[in-house]
Design a protein around this motif. Structure first.
Motif, PDB file in Angstrom:
ATOM      1  N   ARG A  90       1.128  -0.958   0.538  1.00 25.36           N
ATOM      2  CA  ARG A  90       0.128   0.170   0.025  1.00 25.36           C
ATOM      3  C   ARG A  90       0.806   1.286  -0.003  1.00 25.36           C
ATOM      4  N   ARG A  91       2.304   1.175   0.697  1.00 26.58           N
ATOM      5  CA  ARG A  91       2.876   2.077   0.596  1.00 26.58           C
ATOM      6  C   ARG A  91       3.850   2.456  -0.522  1.00 26.58           C
ATOM      7  N   ALA A 135       1.014   4.533  -3.341  1.00 28.08           N
ATOM      8  CA  ALA A 135       0.374   5.485  -2.804  1.00 28.08           C
ATOM      9  C   ALA A 135       1.721   5.935  -3.086  1.00 28.08           C
ATOM     10  N   MET A 186      -4.466   9.277  -4.620  1.00 24.97           N
ATOM     11  CA  MET A 186      -4.737   8.184  -3.701  1.00 24.97           C
ATOM     12  C   MET A 186      -6.304   8.831  -2.951  1.00 24.97           C
ATOM     13  N   GLU A 225      -7.607   3.130   1.410  1.00 23.54           N
ATOM     14  CA  GLU A 225      -6.482   2.091   0.785  1.00 23.54           C
ATOM     15  C   GLU A 225      -7.425   1.164   2.477  1.00 23.54           C
TER      16      GLU A 225
END
Length: 139
Positions: free
Chosen positions: A33-34, A37, A48, A51
Motif C-alpha cells: 500500500r505504501r 501510494a 490516492m 486504502e
C-alpha cells in the motif's frame, strides 16, 4: 505489459485537464500500500483516494461512490480480491478494478476472468505508464 481480463468495456478517454483519477488500493500488506501510494504521489493525473486492508472493507468503502479505479490484491485474509471485485462490480459498474498479485497470468484462479475486474497487473510491473494505459483502455 498488463493483460486484459475479459470483462466489460468502459472506454475511458484521457482525463479532462485538471481532473485527477481517484485510486483506491486494497491489499493486506502495508508495504505494498505504501509503495503504491508513492507511485501515485509521483503522478499528476492520479491521486490516492484511500486504502483498505481487506476485501470486506473495500466492498463497504466502494458503496460510497468515491473513486474511479481500484487496485485489488487477489489474496487477502477473509474475502479475497476476486470476490470483493465481484461484489463491487455488481453495484459500481463505473469503477475500473485491476486485480493484482505476484502470480503469472497463467496461474490466476479461473474465477479472475469473470469477476468483473477489467484488468490484471503483476505487482512488480506497477508503474505510472501502465496505470495510464489501463485507464485509457477503459480497463
Amino acid at each position: 505489459m498488463y493483460t486484459i481480463v475479459p470483462s466489460k468495456s468502459l472506454g475511458h478517454d484521457d482525463v479532462v485537464a485538471g481532473e485527477q483519477i481517484r485510486v483506491w488500493v486494497v491489499d493486506d500488506q502495508a508495504s505494498f500500500r505504501r509503495a503504491t501510494a508513492a507511485t501515485l504521489a509521483a503522478m499528476d493525473d492520479f491521486v490516492m483516494a484511500g486504502e483498505c486492508e481487506t476485501g470486506e472493507t473495500a466492498v463497504e468503502q466502494m458503496r460510497s461512490g468515491d473513486g474511479d479505479m481500484v487496485l485489488m490484491d487477489i489474496h487477502m485474509p477473509g474475502m479475497g480480491g476476486i470476490e470483493a471485485a465481484r461484489q463491487i462490480c455488481s453495484v459500481r459498474t463505473d469503477l475500473i478494478i485491476v486485480l493484482m498479485s505476484t502470480y503469472d497470468i497463467e496461474d490466476l484462479p479461473a474465477a479472475a476472468a469473470d469477476c468483473g475486474a477489467a484488468s490484471y497487473l503483476h505487482k512488480e510491473r506497477l508503474s505510472p505508464d501502465l496505470l495510464r494505459r489501463i485507464w485509457r483502455a477503459g480497463g
